[in-house]
Scaffold this active site. Sequence first.
Site, PDB file in Angstrom:
ATOM      1  CD1 TRP A   1      -2.761   1.673   0.728  1.00 26.55           C
ATOM      2  CD2 TRP A   1      -1.265   2.405   2.221  1.00 26.55           C
ATOM      3  NE1 TRP A   1      -3.115   2.948   1.089  1.00 26.55           N
ATOM      4  CE2 TRP A   1      -2.213   3.423   2.001  1.00 26.55           C
ATOM      5  CE3 TRP A   1      -0.214   2.633   3.108  1.00 26.55           C
ATOM      6  CZ2 TRP A   1      -2.162   4.647   2.651  1.00 26.55           C
ATOM      7  CZ3 TRP A   1      -0.150   3.871   3.759  1.00 26.55           C
ATOM      8  CH2 TRP A   1      -1.124   4.860   3.535  1.00 26.55           C
ATOM      9  CG  ASP A  32     -15.275   7.152   3.178  1.00 26.76           C
ATOM     10  OD1 ASP A  32     -16.485   7.050   3.411  1.00 26.76           O
ATOM     11  OD2 ASP A  32     -14.410   6.402   3.659  1.00 26.76           O
ATOM     12  NE  ARG A  48     -10.297   3.189   5.676  1.00 27.39           N
ATOM     13  CZ  ARG A  48     -10.906   4.097   4.941  1.00 27.39           C
ATOM     14  NH1 ARG A  48     -11.877   3.761   4.133  1.00 27.39           N
ATOM     15  NH2 ARG A  48     -10.546   5.353   4.985  1.00 27.39           N
ATOM     16  CE  LYS A 103     -10.961   7.515  -4.654  1.00 28.59           C
ATOM     17  NZ  LYS A 103     -10.349   8.537  -3.783  1.00 28.59           N
ATOM     18  CG  ASP A 141     -11.807   3.299  -2.032  1.00 26.91           C
ATOM     19  OD1 ASP A 141     -10.903   2.492  -2.307  1.00 26.91           O
ATOM     20  OD2 ASP A 141     -11.664   4.249  -1.242  1.00 26.91           O
ATOM     21  CG  MET A 142     -12.496  -3.631  -3.132  1.00 25.22           C
ATOM     22  SD  MET A 142     -11.343  -4.590  -2.139  1.00 25.22           S
ATOM     23  CE  MET A 142     -12.032  -6.205  -2.282  1.00 25.22           C
ATOM     24  CG  ASN A 143     -10.692   1.546   1.198  1.00 28.76           C
ATOM     25  OD1 ASN A 143      -9.606   1.834   0.719  1.00 28.76           O
ATOM     26  ND2 ASN A 143     -11.746   2.313   1.072  1.00 28.76           N
ATOM     27  CB  CYS A 162     -10.059   3.706  -5.961  1.00 32.38           C
ATOM     28  SG  CYS A 162      -9.200   4.140  -4.449  1.00 32.38           S
ATOM     29  CG  ASP A 214      -4.828   5.610  -0.687  1.00 31.66           C
ATOM     30  OD1 ASP A 214      -5.502   6.127  -1.588  1.00 31.66           O
ATOM     31  OD2 ASP A 214      -5.324   4.908   0.214  1.00 31.66           O
TER      32      ASP A 214
HETATM   33  C1  DGJ Z   1      -8.949   4.886   0.085  1.00 30.63           C
HETATM   34  C2  DGJ Z   1      -8.785   5.679  -1.163  1.00 30.63           C
HETATM   35  O1  DGJ Z   1      -7.664   5.261  -1.870  1.00 30.63           O
HETATM   36  C3  DGJ Z   1      -8.727   7.147  -0.820  1.00 30.63           C
HETATM   37  O2  DGJ Z   1      -8.471   7.895  -1.958  1.00 30.63           O
HETATM   38  C4  DGJ Z   1     -10.023   7.527  -0.195  1.00 30.63           C
HETATM   39  O3  DGJ Z   1     -11.062   7.407  -1.123  1.00 30.63           O
HETATM   40  C5  DGJ Z   1     -10.300   6.671   1.031  1.00 30.63           C
HETATM   41  N1  DGJ Z   1     -10.183   5.281   0.730  1.00 30.63           N
HETATM   42  C6  DGJ Z   1     -11.659   6.956   1.579  1.00 30.63           C
HETATM   43  O4  DGJ Z   1     -12.001   6.110   2.591  1.00 30.63           O
END
Ligand code: DGJ
Length: 744
Positions: A200, A368, A444, A477, A479-481, A527, A549
Amino acid sequence: MSVFFHESTKTFHLTNGAISYLMKVLPNGALGQLYFGRAIRDREDFDHLLEMKNRPMTACVFEGDRLFSLEHCKQEYPAYGSTDYRHPAVQILQPNGSRVTDFVYLSHTVSPGKPPLEGLPTTYCEADDEAETLTIRLWDTLLQAAVDLRYTLFSQHPALARSARLVNQGDQSLHLTHAMSLCLDLPDSDYEFVHFSGAWARERWMKVRPLEQGIQSVESARGTSSHNHNPFIMLRRPGTDEDAGEVIGFSLIYSGNFLAQAEVDTWNTTRVTLGINPFGFDWKLDPGEVFQTPEAVMVYSDQGMNAMSRTFHRLYRSRLARGQWRDKPRPILLNNWEATYFDFTEDKLLAIAEGARKDGVELFVLDDGWFGARSNDSAGLGDWHANLQRLPDGIAGLARRVTELGLQFGLWFEPEMVNRDSDLFRAHPDWIIAAPGRRPSPGRNQFVLDFSRPEVVDCIYDQMAALLNEANISYIKWDMNRSITEPFSQALPPDRQGELFHRYILGVYRLYERLTTNFPHVLFESCASGGGRFDPGMLYYAPQGWVSDDSDAGERLKIQYGTSYCYPISSIGAHVSAIPNHQVNRSTPLATRANVAAFGTFGYELDLNRLTAGERQQVREQIAFMKQYRAVLQFGDFYRLRSPFQGNFTAWMSVSPDRRTALVGWYRTLSEANGPFRRVRLRGLDPDLCYTVDGGQPHYGDELMRIGLITTDSGAGECQPGERPICDFDSHIFVLEAYEEKNT
Ligand code: DGJ
């Protein structure tokens, strides 16, 4: 362009004038590989390329014939269990416990163009003369099962797309444990294995190691293609550089668990396999069912890595990415994430948007924090309706106000996730991926929705579609965290749990397909905590992706440079952010932050109102510059000139298709005292055209390419009047414009 089949020798020759690919039916009926590389002339008989040898102690295919063993033959879609001991492309567990298979040539067809692969992202054609597709059917009589190997050769690209389809025509269920998209056996191992790995905020750093006997691989078992490794590798001859030498690029159009492997055997042949990671994979194929592997693309270049990259860029930019945004210069955006994180109100957002619009920004993106009970990262995911305490008139109201300011409006989603503290989780606790009797691991503070279940995907689609229908949203956008843990689906029977990872990603693709089909005007940016899923599969749906990021300009040089080996500049999401940088606490000049982001989709991720008047003026100039040159920067021919992995300087350039405009990005990491004179040799210019450099003295293209562009600037303490003071992380974009007709 042609696909030749020579009946007398059972030899296939695919060639488009640039590359040749040769295969042959082996004495036992299996399909053998003979050659992949620069085009050669066709002939009836290439049998001399079949390397047969009586090797002591080798198991052979036929009694009485000690010459023929699969152990030393190059093959197209090999299996383990006979006389080949290398890792296989296919393995099938049968009801009696056997894993031995015997797939032999049965038939083939050739068709113009390229048929789609249902449910999977693939390269495509817009006209039948753009490509030809050969499908070879291999057949195992005992299993009553087929493998259809598909090869598409593009007429305009030195690229071959491959995939395999397994068909169970028998009356018993089979379990696929290996179903690779591609296998390429090469006759020697005189290669370097190049991969793009990291973490990351440190994605796709270029790593090089020599091949040697044994296995080298990169892979993912996380459910995403991952920050850690990328489904793209190169094999290059030692000594190959950006502009000369042989290299083969292998790219998998897939966003889930993958394996990219090179195995060097006893006789120094190399087997490359690429496809879904067999680790944990087990797909039950009932009678009558088919399994389609993802597509893999091989690109050959004997003119160095830049040429290979340009092939990937052209192919992926124009025949993998789709939709209304595919060929359009991308809007200059401002994203509020690093400007506010979760701390915003509607008024605060509108003030940021208003400031951005004044400076020339075109698209405001709300990241977010706008939905459900979300005020930090522990609640709200899954509830895709506006938090009315923050946005009193909902997303529709905010979108209206933003568009009234003269900006487009974009919105962040994380469709695949749910927080325990959400209405969705309270209603459907069984919708997360979690193993029975085991505690699900948070990432997270969130859990992964089981996208292998159509009802889960439908629920998220309905929520997103409702917002897209009611509000004026022109960008999303996605996202997938977090990665997947405790891989288990409550909707799958025990003997299908090994299908979860692939079914999950098929669910992701289904949702993308529905959204992009029903809302074709929306520009999608993929993302996954930055670059955790930056792969060709995503590019099919989202023509751009947030590359990392880490928005620090110094770090970005490496990340964007590594990413550029496979992915087009138009796909590289890149923003100017505040200093000190939020990831590495480093301060770099505003100009350099923009000069790095300029070789990407370009945007800002800070509150411009907080800048000084002088900085605001700089921002306006940057935006005006991008509007003038973004078509060349994003869609021109890209050349890497100097690597950030090798020293203090980085340089790259983009050249317009007519070669009349070129932009050269030059970057110096640390300043130097009394440094030497410096030049950088440019690429891709017209040698006979005369170019002005930054509107000044003209130079012919041949001079700029052979002698170089002079980049010497002042040294520390030597700054002359009118020169900009030097500093660490200095940079400049040289603008080259042809100013007269050709002098030939
Ligand atoms: C991870 C993304 O890469 C960021 O740019 C942002 O959107 C955050 N998540 C928001 O939680």
